[in-house]
Each structure stands twice: as C-alpha cells, then as structure tokens.
Design a protein around this motif. Structure first.
Motif, PDB file in Angstrom:
ATOM      1  N   ALA A  18      47.692  32.802  56.421  1.00 21.26           N
ATOM      2  CA  ALA A  18      46.585  32.074  55.794  1.00 21.26           C
ATOM      3  C   ALA A  18      45.387  32.009  56.737  1.00 21.26           C
ATOM      4  O   ALA A  18      44.241  32.208  56.315  1.00 21.26           O
ATOM      5  CB  ALA A  18      47.033  30.678  55.384  1.00 21.26           C
ATOM      6  N   ASP A  19      45.639  31.768  58.022  1.00 25.84           N
ATOM      7  CA  ASP A  19      44.552  31.731  59.003  1.00 25.84           C
ATOM      8  C   ASP A  19      43.911  33.105  59.171  1.00 25.84           C
ATOM      9  O   ASP A  19      42.686  33.227  59.262  1.00 25.84           O
ATOM     10  CB  ASP A  19      45.055  31.235  60.355  1.00 25.84           C
ATOM     11  CG  ASP A  19      45.361  29.746  60.364  1.00 25.84           C
ATOM     12  OD1 ASP A  19      44.904  29.039  59.437  1.00 25.84           O
ATOM     13  OD2 ASP A  19      46.056  29.297  61.285  1.00 25.84           O
ATOM     14  N   LEU A  24      39.438  36.878  57.896  1.00 23.75           N
ATOM     15  CA  LEU A  24      38.977  38.131  57.304  1.00 23.75           C
ATOM     16  C   LEU A  24      38.073  37.881  56.103  1.00 23.75           C
ATOM     17  O   LEU A  24      37.099  38.604  55.892  1.00 23.75           O
ATOM     18  CB  LEU A  24      40.168  39.008  56.917  1.00 23.75           C
ATOM     19  CG  LEU A  24      40.992  39.538  58.100  1.00 23.75           C
ATOM     20  CD1 LEU A  24      42.241  40.252  57.604  1.00 23.75           C
ATOM     21  CD2 LEU A  24      40.159  40.452  58.981  1.00 23.75           C
ATOM     22  N   ALA A  25      38.374  36.859  55.307  1.00 20.33           N
ATOM     23  CA  ALA A  25      37.534  36.534  54.154  1.00 20.33           C
ATOM     24  C   ALA A  25      36.146  36.095  54.604  1.00 20.33           C
ATOM     25  O   ALA A  25      35.145  36.383  53.950  1.00 20.33           O
ATOM     26  CB  ALA A  25      38.188  35.451  53.310  1.00 20.33           C
ATOM     27  N   ASP A  26      36.105  35.420  55.739  1.00 17.86           N
ATOM     28  CA  ASP A  26      34.826  34.971  56.274  1.00 17.86           C
ATOM     29  C   ASP A  26      33.949  36.149  56.664  1.00 17.86           C
ATOM     30  O   ASP A  26      32.733  36.050  56.666  1.00 17.86           O
ATOM     31  CB  ASP A  26      35.084  34.071  57.487  1.00 17.86           C
ATOM     32  CG  ASP A  26      33.958  33.106  57.741  1.00 17.86           C
ATOM     33  OD1 ASP A  26      33.342  32.643  56.765  1.00 17.86           O
ATOM     34  OD2 ASP A  26      33.710  32.798  58.925  1.00 17.86           O
ATOM     35  N   THR A  39      33.940  37.730  45.197  1.00 20.82           N
ATOM     36  CA  THR A  39      33.536  39.088  45.526  1.00 20.82           C
ATOM     37  C   THR A  39      33.646  39.951  44.290  1.00 20.82           C
ATOM     38  O   THR A  39      34.288  39.586  43.295  1.00 20.82           O
ATOM     39  CB  THR A  39      34.422  39.678  46.635  1.00 20.82           C
ATOM     40  OG1 THR A  39      35.750  39.799  46.131  1.00 20.82           O
ATOM     41  CG2 THR A  39      34.395  38.837  47.899  1.00 20.82           C
ATOM     42  N   THR A  40      33.049  41.112  44.334  1.00 23.31           N
ATOM     43  CA  THR A  40      33.108  42.030  43.206  1.00 23.31           C
ATOM     44  C   THR A  40      34.545  42.385  42.870  1.00 23.31           C
ATOM     45  O   THR A  40      34.932  42.411  41.697  1.00 23.31           O
ATOM     46  CB  THR A  40      32.302  43.311  43.530  1.00 23.31           C
ATOM     47  OG1 THR A  40      30.974  42.924  43.886  1.00 23.31           O
ATOM     48  CG2 THR A  40      32.272  44.250  42.349  1.00 23.31           C
ATOM     49  N   ALA A  41      35.365  42.619  43.880  1.00 22.86           N
ATOM     50  CA  ALA A  41      36.773  42.965  43.653  1.00 22.86           C
ATOM     51  C   ALA A  41      37.500  41.837  42.921  1.00 22.86           C
ATOM     52  O   ALA A  41      38.307  42.081  42.026  1.00 22.86           O
ATOM     53  CB  ALA A  41      37.458  43.278  44.973  1.00 22.86           C
ATOM     54  N   GLU A  42      37.222  40.584  43.307  1.00 22.63           N
ATOM     55  CA  GLU A  42      37.856  39.441  42.629  1.00 22.63           C
ATOM     56  C   GLU A  42      37.405  39.344  41.181  1.00 22.63           C
ATOM     57  O   GLU A  42      38.209  39.060  40.285  1.00 22.63           O
ATOM     58  CB  GLU A  42      37.535  38.143  43.368  1.00 22.63           C
ATOM     59  CG  GLU A  42      38.210  38.021  44.718  1.00 22.63           C
ATOM     60  CD  GLU A  42      37.687  36.852  45.537  1.00 22.63           C
ATOM     61  OE1 GLU A  42      38.504  36.280  46.286  1.00 22.63           O
ATOM     62  OE2 GLU A  42      36.489  36.506  45.435  1.00 22.63           O
ATOM     63  N   LEU A  43      36.126  39.590  40.926  1.00 21.09           N
ATOM     64  CA  LEU A  43      35.612  39.534  39.560  1.00 21.09           C
ATOM     65  C   LEU A  43      36.224  40.633  38.700  1.00 21.09           C
ATOM     66  O   LEU A  43      36.586  40.402  37.537  1.00 21.09           O
ATOM     67  CB  LEU A  43      34.080  39.645  39.562  1.00 21.09           C
ATOM     68  CG  LEU A  43      33.341  38.443  40.149  1.00 21.09           C
ATOM     69  CD1 LEU A  43      31.860  38.774  40.316  1.00 21.09           C
ATOM     70  CD2 LEU A  43      33.524  37.220  39.273  1.00 21.09           C
TER      71      LEU A  43
END
Length: 187
Positions: A18-19, A24-26, A39-43
């Motif tokens: 999770a950390d 990486l998400a940041d 993000t576009t991938a999530e959409l």
C-alpha cells in the motif's frame, strides 16, 4: 554490558505494498483536466465495467504482520496483495532506490544477512523485497546497486555496497544517507 535493541517493526506485505503503491501513484501521470481525479486508465477500466457493474472487491489481506515477518522472503512472491497489483511492474532506478529506503525505514535496518529474524533488512535485502513483490526487475535492481557503488567509490570505498552495509558501525542513518545520495545522482 547488555546492548539495547529497538523493537522489531510490525510491517506486513499488504501495508508495504500500500505504501509503495501510494508512492507510485503520487508520481503517476495526472489526468488532462484538474477537476478529473482519476487517471485515463482508471476511467477506461470503469467504462469497460459498465454502469451497472458491482464495485471492485476489497483486496485480500496478507498474512498477519507477526507471521509475515518470520516467513521466508520467497513467500512475498505469493502474497495476495502482490497478485492484486500484478507482477513485473516497471519502475525507474530512482524509484527503486526511493522504495529501497522505504523498505528499510519500515522493516528496520539489518547488518550481516539479508534479513533478521524480526524482519529488518539490509540494503540488498530491501532490494530483494522489491524484486519479490514484482516492483522492477533484475536489471533495475542491478542499476540501482551500481548507483550505490558509484557513491561509495567517490568516497574512496572499493568494497561492494552490501559488504559496506554489514560493518558493525553502520547505522540506519548511514544507509539512508548513501541511498539518498544515489537518488540525487539518478535525477
């Protein structure tokens, strides 16, 4: 005279992943419009699931932290949290070094072996954790190790960084300082 030792950190693989994922998400590319939080991938993934799709199930939890610290490192490769995020996630050398520091900070620093019974890690052991969890590949870890070695050479130290780590006088601060200097070199 008895020596005082710090209590072993209680970290499990799910918390570490999770950390890592938060880190990486940041650094992930942001969406085109500031009001869009995904993000576009999530959409795209959300659109493919359809409007009536059930929400994604919560990830399975890894073994309890106490048990997790005593399991061998190869068990990291089969943790449910690792399977959730997929194996073989590409990361840069800089990210590998930053995550190596994160692992050492969370698990604790160790000398003399890849890991202690309590789960503390040396530099090489922290790199192995990342590799076993699927963050980066062997080439990424080798390139990160080369960066660490370059910093030591500039200091006039010719021994491999994993042996440098194992000296009895080596502290957590020494190790994190080396890693952070290597990070500066890669940026």
């Amino acid at each position: 005279m008895p020596t005082l030792t710090a209590p072993a950190p209680t970290v499990d693989a799910a918390a570490l992943i999770a950390d890592i994922e938060a880190y990486l998400a940041d650094q992930a590319p942001r969406t085109a419009h500031p009001l869009v939080t995904k993000t576009t991938a999530e959409l795209v993934a959300e659109a493919l699931r359809g409007p009536d799709a059930e929400p994604e199930a919560a990830p399975a939890l890894a073994a309890p932290s106490r048990l997790w610290r005593i399991l061998p490192d190869w068990a990291l490769a089969i943790t449910p949290a690792r399977r959730l995020h997929g194996a073989g996630r590409d990361i840069t050398v800089t990210q590998h070094l930053e995550l190596t520091a994160l692992v050492i900070q969370q698990y604790g620093h160790h000398r003399g072996a890849l890991r202690s019974r309590g789960g503390a890690r040396c530099i090489l052991g922290a790199q192995a954790v990342l590799y076993r969890l699927g963050y980066g590949d062997e080439n990424t870890a080798k390139a990160a190790g080369q960066q660490l070695q370059n910093i030591l050479r500039r200091r006039g130290i010719d021994e491999p960084y994993h042996r440098w780590n194992d000296h009895s006088e080596r502290t957590l601060d020494d190790v994190l300082h080396l890693i952070r200097n290597a990070i500066k070199e890669t940026q």
